[in-house]
Design a protein around this motif. Structure first.
Motif, PDB file in Angstrom:
ATOM      1  N   ALA A   1       0.834  -1.208   0.000  1.00  0.00           N
ATOM      2  CA  ALA A   1       0.000   0.000   0.000  1.00  0.00           C
ATOM      3  C   ALA A   1       0.861   1.247   0.000  1.00  0.00           C
ATOM      4  CB  ALA A   1      -0.937  -0.012   1.206  1.00  0.00           C
ATOM      5  N   GLU A   2       1.921   1.253   0.809  1.00  0.00           N
ATOM      6  CA  GLU A   2       2.822   2.417   0.845  1.00  0.00           C
ATOM      7  C   GLU A   2       3.497   2.631  -0.503  1.00  0.00           C
ATOM      8  OE1 GLU A   2       5.455   2.885   4.299  1.00  0.00           O
ATOM      9  OE2 GLU A   2       4.292   1.296   5.265  1.00  0.00           O
ATOM     10  N   ALA A   3       3.731   1.538  -1.218  1.00  0.00           N
ATOM     11  CA  ALA A   3       4.358   1.651  -2.538  1.00  0.00           C
ATOM     12  C   ALA A   3       3.355   2.064  -3.611  1.00  0.00           C
ATOM     13  CB  ALA A   3       5.008   0.321  -2.925  1.00  0.00           C
ATOM     14  N   GLY A   4       2.076   2.166  -3.251  1.00  0.00           N
ATOM     15  CA  GLY A   4       1.047   2.561  -4.203  1.00  0.00           C
ATOM     16  C   GLY A   4       0.517   1.418  -5.050  1.00  0.00           C
ATOM     17  N   LEU A   5       0.907   0.174  -4.734  1.00  0.00           N
ATOM     18  CA  LEU A   5       0.510  -0.958  -5.555  1.00  0.00           C
ATOM     19  C   LEU A   5      -0.903  -1.444  -5.269  1.00  0.00           C
ATOM     20  CD1 LEU A   5       3.847  -3.000  -5.480  1.00  0.00           C
ATOM     21  CD2 LEU A   5       3.030  -1.422  -7.236  1.00  0.00           C
ATOM     22  N   LEU A   6      -1.516  -0.970  -4.182  1.00  0.00           N
ATOM     23  CA  LEU A   6      -2.877  -1.377  -3.849  1.00  0.00           C
ATOM     24  C   LEU A   6      -3.916  -0.301  -4.168  1.00  0.00           C
ATOM     25  CD1 LEU A   6      -2.445  -3.192  -0.400  1.00  0.00           C
ATOM     26  CD2 LEU A   6      -2.395  -4.154  -2.706  1.00  0.00           C
ATOM     27  N   ASP A   7      -3.494   0.834  -4.685  1.00  0.00           N
ATOM     28  CA  ASP A   7      -4.445   1.910  -4.983  1.00  0.00           C
ATOM     29  C   ASP A   7      -5.527   1.422  -5.946  1.00  0.00           C
ATOM     30  OD1 ASP A   7      -2.933   3.507  -3.389  1.00  0.00           O
ATOM     31  OD2 ASP A   7      -2.123   4.758  -4.989  1.00  0.00           O
ATOM     32  N   GLY A   8      -6.794   1.610  -5.532  1.00  0.00           N
ATOM     33  CA  GLY A   8      -7.912   1.207  -6.365  1.00  0.00           C
ATOM     34  C   GLY A   8      -8.194  -0.277  -6.372  1.00  0.00           C
ATOM     35  N   ARG A   9      -7.470  -1.046  -5.557  1.00  0.00           N
ATOM     36  CA  ARG A   9      -7.652  -2.495  -5.539  1.00  0.00           C
ATOM     37  C   ARG A   9      -8.277  -2.957  -4.231  1.00  0.00           C
ATOM     38  NH1 ARG A   9      -4.941  -4.931  -9.700  1.00  0.00           N
ATOM     39  NH2 ARG A   9      -3.230  -3.763 -10.670  1.00  0.00           N
ATOM     40  N   ARG A  10      -8.869  -4.155  -4.267  1.00  0.00           N
ATOM     41  CA  ARG A  10      -9.329  -4.822  -3.051  1.00  0.00           C
ATOM     42  C   ARG A  10      -8.146  -5.509  -2.394  1.00  0.00           C
ATOM     43  NH1 ARG A  10     -12.371  -9.061  -3.607  1.00  0.00           N
ATOM     44  NH2 ARG A  10     -13.396  -8.855  -1.590  1.00  0.00           N
ATOM     45  N   ALA A  11      -8.101  -5.467  -1.091  1.00  0.00           N
ATOM     46  CA  ALA A  11      -6.986  -6.084  -0.365  1.00  0.00           C
ATOM     47  C   ALA A  11      -7.450  -6.466   1.030  1.00  0.00           C
ATOM     48  CB  ALA A  11      -5.799  -5.117  -0.277  1.00  0.00           C
ATOM     49  N   THR A  12      -6.700  -7.356   1.628  1.00  0.00           N
ATOM     50  CA  THR A  12      -6.952  -7.710   3.018  1.00  0.00           C
ATOM     51  C   THR A  12      -5.644  -7.695   3.781  1.00  0.00           C
ATOM     52  OG1 THR A  12      -8.106  -9.288   4.465  1.00  0.00           O
ATOM     53  CG2 THR A  12      -6.671 -10.219   2.756  1.00  0.00           C
ATOM     54  N   THR A  13      -5.738  -7.792   5.096  1.00  0.00           N
ATOM     55  CA  THR A  13      -4.573  -7.895   5.971  1.00  0.00           C
ATOM     56  C   THR A  13      -5.065  -8.487   7.277  1.00  0.00           C
ATOM     57  OG1 THR A  13      -2.668  -6.698   6.888  1.00  0.00           O
ATOM     58  CG2 THR A  13      -4.807  -5.585   6.986  1.00  0.00           C
ATOM     59  N   HIS A  14      -4.187  -8.619   8.231  1.00  0.00           N
ATOM     60  CA  HIS A  14      -4.600  -9.137   9.533  1.00  0.00           C
ATOM     61  C   HIS A  14      -5.719  -8.259  10.091  1.00  0.00           C
ATOM     62  CE1 HIS A  14      -4.508 -10.430  13.687  1.00  0.00           C
ATOM     63  NE2 HIS A  14      -3.588 -11.346  13.412  1.00  0.00           N
ATOM     64  N   TRP A  15      -6.781  -8.901  10.584  1.00  0.00           N
ATOM     65  CA  TRP A  15      -7.953  -8.151  11.041  1.00  0.00           C
ATOM     66  C   TRP A  15      -7.600  -7.108  12.102  1.00  0.00           C
ATOM     67  CZ3 TRP A  15      -8.986  -8.317  16.232  1.00  0.00           C
ATOM     68  CH2 TRP A  15      -8.452  -9.382  16.959  1.00  0.00           C
ATOM     69  N   LEU A  16      -6.528  -7.350  12.869  1.00  0.00           N
ATOM     70  CA  LEU A  16      -6.168  -6.422  13.932  1.00  0.00           C
ATOM     71  C   LEU A  16      -5.714  -5.076  13.386  1.00  0.00           C
ATOM     72  CD1 LEU A  16      -5.859  -6.332  17.055  1.00  0.00           C
ATOM     73  CD2 LEU A  16      -3.488  -7.069  16.731  1.00  0.00           C
ATOM     74  N   PHE A  17      -5.215  -5.065  12.127  1.00  0.00           N
ATOM     75  CA  PHE A  17      -4.662  -3.840  11.551  1.00  0.00           C
ATOM     76  C   PHE A  17      -5.473  -3.318  10.371  1.00  0.00           C
ATOM     77  CE2 PHE A  17      -1.005  -6.066  13.446  1.00  0.00           C
ATOM     78  CZ  PHE A  17      -0.538  -5.070  14.295  1.00  0.00           C
TER      79      PHE A  17
ATOM     80  N   ARG B   1      -8.351  -1.702  10.065  1.00  0.00           N
ATOM     81  CA  ARG B   1      -8.834  -0.320  10.164  1.00  0.00           C
ATOM     82  C   ARG B   1      -7.697   0.679   9.973  1.00  0.00           C
ATOM     83  NH1 ARG B   1     -13.264  -0.252  15.163  1.00  0.00           N
ATOM     84  NH2 ARG B   1     -14.788  -1.642  14.166  1.00  0.00           N
ATOM     85  N   ASP B   2      -6.530   0.352  10.499  1.00  0.00           N
ATOM     86  CA  ASP B   2      -5.377   1.233  10.308  1.00  0.00           C
ATOM     87  C   ASP B   2      -4.997   1.321   8.837  1.00  0.00           C
ATOM     88  OD1 ASP B   2      -4.845   1.955  13.040  1.00  0.00           O
ATOM     89  OD2 ASP B   2      -4.069  -0.060  13.371  1.00  0.00           O
ATOM     90  N   MET B   3      -5.044   0.188   8.144  1.00  0.00           N
ATOM     91  CA  MET B   3      -4.729   0.220   6.714  1.00  0.00           C
ATOM     92  C   MET B   3      -5.710   1.104   5.967  1.00  0.00           C
ATOM     93  SD  MET B   3      -4.531  -2.833   3.850  1.00  0.00           S
ATOM     94  CE  MET B   3      -2.823  -3.310   4.134  1.00  0.00           C
ATOM     95  N   GLN B   4      -7.015   0.954   6.256  1.00  0.00           N
ATOM     96  CA  GLN B   4      -8.007   1.756   5.559  1.00  0.00           C
ATOM     97  C   GLN B   4      -7.842   3.237   5.857  1.00  0.00           C
ATOM     98  OE1 GLN B   4     -10.909   0.448   3.240  1.00  0.00           O
ATOM     99  NE2 GLN B   4      -9.768   2.300   2.779  1.00  0.00           N
ATOM    100  N   ALA B   5      -7.526   3.580   7.114  1.00  0.00           N
ATOM    101  CA  ALA B   5      -7.353   4.976   7.494  1.00  0.00           C
ATOM    102  C   ALA B   5      -6.119   5.582   6.833  1.00  0.00           C
ATOM    103  CB  ALA B   5      -7.262   5.095   9.007  1.00  0.00           C
ATOM    104  N   ARG B   6      -5.052   4.822   6.762  1.00  0.00           N
ATOM    105  CA  ARG B   6      -3.799   5.330   6.192  1.00  0.00           C
ATOM    106  C   ARG B   6      -3.807   5.332   4.668  1.00  0.00           C
ATOM    107  NH1 ARG B   6       1.223   4.920   9.233  1.00  0.00           N
ATOM    108  NH2 ARG B   6       0.746   4.997  11.455  1.00  0.00           N
ATOM    109  N   HIS B   7      -4.593   4.414   4.083  1.00  0.00           N
ATOM    110  CA  HIS B   7      -4.593   4.271   2.621  1.00  0.00           C
ATOM    111  C   HIS B   7      -6.033   4.237   2.117  1.00  0.00           C
ATOM    112  CE1 HIS B   7      -0.293   3.433   2.934  1.00  0.00           C
ATOM    113  NE2 HIS B   7      -0.585   2.568   3.886  1.00  0.00           N
ATOM    114  N   PRO B   8      -6.695   5.371   2.079  1.00  0.00           N
ATOM    115  CA  PRO B   8      -8.118   5.417   1.702  1.00  0.00           C
ATOM    116  C   PRO B   8      -8.393   4.973   0.275  1.00  0.00           C
ATOM    117  CG  PRO B   8      -7.190   7.635   1.889  1.00  0.00           C
ATOM    118  CD  PRO B   8      -6.167   6.703   2.441  1.00  0.00           C
ATOM    119  N   ASP B   9      -7.380   4.948  -0.578  1.00  0.00           N
ATOM    120  CA  ASP B   9      -7.594   4.506  -1.952  1.00  0.00           C
ATOM    121  C   ASP B   9      -7.626   2.987  -2.081  1.00  0.00           C
ATOM    122  OD1 ASP B   9      -7.714   7.091  -2.913  1.00  0.00           O
ATOM    123  OD2 ASP B   9      -5.564   7.212  -3.311  1.00  0.00           O
ATOM    124  N   VAL B  10      -7.336   2.291  -0.991  1.00  0.00           N
ATOM    125  CA  VAL B  10      -7.376   0.828  -0.993  1.00  0.00           C
ATOM    126  C   VAL B  10      -8.738   0.376  -0.475  1.00  0.00           C
ATOM    127  CG1 VAL B  10      -6.311  -1.288  -0.143  1.00  0.00           C
ATOM    128  CG2 VAL B  10      -4.895   0.743  -0.563  1.00  0.00           C
TER     129      VAL B  10
END
Length: 315
Positions: free
Chosen positions: A111-127, A129-138
């Motif tokens: 996500a930081e590299a911009g490779l998830l912009d506009g794509r569906r993605a998942t990660t560990h459930w614990l993090f 919300r943080d991913m969505q907040a930090r990378h709203p384009d994901v």
């Protein structure tokens, strides 16, 4: 040979490297070295995992190309952001590689590299919300064990990376090879990406064997009525005592817990099979299709048909 490159940073999660066993066994099954893999880091040399185990790596600059790049996560992606050199490398690699994969919180690096912009993605459930907040384009989905969106793959926490690796093997070598690898790894099943990260039995987490036995019985007999009296009999308690102990240990009433088990079973059938909803309702213990739909929407916020379409598109 299909070349796999693991991009590691200091403090990486060692569990992510268990995926290498999936590709190793795939080579054994086909009787050829179809996969080759190596670990890389910015400067090369030894890196220390989050558990203290040291792993030797090659410098990123020494690798010209790989077919698939896999990025393991760190224990805390918020505290340990990706190295700038890694981000620059992944942006370049993403233009040429067949696949890019973020394992567990490794999705943060993609996500930081911009490779998830506009794509569906998942990660560990614990993090998630943080991913969505930090990378709203994901478009973050926190309730899938792995997601494939074009050439970019992401997985949920820990063991879900094994499921992602097996799915890669299936894509490369077919279902028979993937099943053989899963058998060699003594995995009870090869989970599809549409499965939930959560388990109703794990959420309930009863403290006594009696309540656990009642829950195991309920899960194995969802088509039956499963009254409090029936479950109390399994636990060898009076209905009143059973209800009191059950609520104290699980925080739920028996009826609520049974509904959750039925919903979990129905959701898995909806995501993994083509059974009509009438069959799903009957097998998971709902009165009929309408009853299933009412409870499903109340719990998940979407109808069963939408869940089925979403599971198919994520695979």
């Amino acid at each position: 040979m299909h070349r796999l490159g693991f991009v590691l940073s200091e403090g990486f999660q060692l569990m992510a490297l268990a995926t290498q066993a999936v590709f190793e066994f795939a080579n054994d099954v086909v009787g050829d070295k179809f996969y080759g893999f190596a670990c890389y880091s910015v400067a090369g040399g030894d890196l220390t995992s989050s558990s203290g185990v040291r792993i030797g790596t090659r410098p990123l600059a020494s690798c010209t190309e790989a077919d698939t790049w896999l990025v393991p996560g760190a224990s805390d992606p918020i505290v340990a952001p990706a190295e700038p050199e890694v981000l620059r490398f992944l942006r370049r690699a993403g233009r040429h590689a067949r696949r890019m994969a973020g394992l567990c919180t490794g999705g943060f690096v993609l996500a930081e590299a911009g490779l998830l912009d506009g794509r569906r993605a998942t990660t560990h459930w614990l993090f998630a919300r943080d991913m969505q907040a930090r990378h709203p384009d994901v478009r973050v989905d926190d309730d899938r064990i792995f997601i494939v969106d074009g050439p970019v793959w992401t997985s949920a926490g820990m063991t879900a990376a094994l499921d992602l690796a097996l799915a890669m093997v299936e894509a490369d070598l077919g279902g028979d090879v993937a099943r053989a690898v899963a058998h060699k790894l003594v995995m009870p099943q090869r989970r599809t990406g549409g499965q939930s990260q959560h388990s109703e039995l794990l959420e309930l987490a009863p403290k006594s064997d009696r309540i656990q036995q009642a829950l195991d019985y309920a899960r194995g007999h969802l088509k039956q009525a499963l009254s409090v009296e029936a479950l109390a009999g399994v636990a060898n308690l009076s209905p009143r005592q059973f209800s009191r102990v059950f609520a104290a240990e699980t925080g739920q009433s028996p009826a609520k817990a049974v509904e959750g088990l039925r919903l979990e079973a129905a959701r898995l059938m909806i995501e993994q099979s083509r059974h009509p909803l009438e069959v799903v309702a009957r097998e998971s213990g709902f009165r009929d299709r309408r009853h299933l739909r009412e409870v499903f929407i109340r719990h998940f916020g979407v109808p069963p048909q939408l869940t089925r379409r979403g599971a198919r598109s994520s695979g």
